[in-house]
Motif scaffolding. Sequence first.
Motif, PDB file in Angstrom:
ATOM      1  N   CYS A   1      75.381  32.605  61.888  1.00 61.95           N
ATOM      2  CA  CYS A   1      74.179  32.481  62.723  1.00 61.95           C
ATOM      3  C   CYS A   1      73.049  31.797  61.964  1.00 61.95           C
ATOM      4  N   GLY A   2      72.908  32.128  60.690  1.00 60.88           N
ATOM      5  CA  GLY A   2      71.881  31.483  59.882  1.00 60.88           C
ATOM      6  C   GLY A   2      72.118  30.008  59.720  1.00 60.88           C
ATOM      7  N   ILE A   3      73.367  29.619  59.490  1.00 57.51           N
ATOM      8  CA  ILE A   3      73.689  28.202  59.346  1.00 57.51           C
ATOM      9  C   ILE A   3      73.488  27.476  60.678  1.00 57.51           C
ATOM     10  N   ALA A   4      73.858  28.117  61.776  1.00 58.65           N
ATOM     11  CA  ALA A   4      73.653  27.513  63.103  1.00 58.65           C
ATOM     12  C   ALA A   4      72.162  27.333  63.378  1.00 58.65           C
ATOM     13  N   THR A   5      71.352  28.266  62.950  1.00 55.68           N
ATOM     14  CA  THR A   5      69.905  28.149  63.144  1.00 55.68           C
ATOM     15  C   THR A   5      69.350  26.962  62.372  1.00 55.68           C
ATOM     16  N   PHE A   6      69.755  26.827  61.131  1.00 54.11           N
ATOM     17  CA  PHE A   6      69.297  25.687  60.323  1.00 54.11           C
ATOM     18  C   PHE A   6      69.776  24.368  60.932  1.00 54.11           C
ATOM     19  N   ALA A   7      71.002  24.333  61.429  1.00 57.32           N
ATOM     20  CA  ALA A   7      71.530  23.106  62.038  1.00 57.32           C
ATOM     21  C   ALA A   7      70.766  22.757  63.312  1.00 57.32           C
ATOM     22  N   THR A   8      70.389  23.779  64.082  1.00 56.44           N
ATOM     23  CA  THR A   8      69.640  23.547  65.319  1.00 56.44           C
ATOM     24  C   THR A   8      68.223  23.076  65.022  1.00 56.44           C
ATOM     25  N   LEU A   9      67.587  23.692  64.047  1.00 57.65           N
ATOM     26  CA  LEU A   9      66.221  23.308  63.710  1.00 57.65           C
ATOM     27  C   LEU A   9      66.153  21.960  63.023  1.00 57.65           C
ATOM     28  N   ASP A  10      67.249  21.537  62.395  1.00 56.12           N
ATOM     29  CA  ASP A  10      67.274  20.258  61.688  1.00 56.12           C
ATOM     30  C   ASP A  10      67.317  19.085  62.655  1.00 56.12           C
TER      31      ASP A  10
END
Length: 51
Positions: free
Chosen positions: A41-50
Amino acid sequence: MPLFLLGVALGALSGVCTYAYTGHGNLAAIVGIIAAVLTWCGIATFATLDD
């Protein structure tokens, strides 16, 4: 695929450390699963915000 394996590795490491500390197998499994899911979930959040 590397991000999936990172989540699995961190979940396994968390589960092993929990088991070594507490000796409770079910608790270790729950902690490992939670750590893996939170990693993904943390990696998905960073990918979405990027984006």
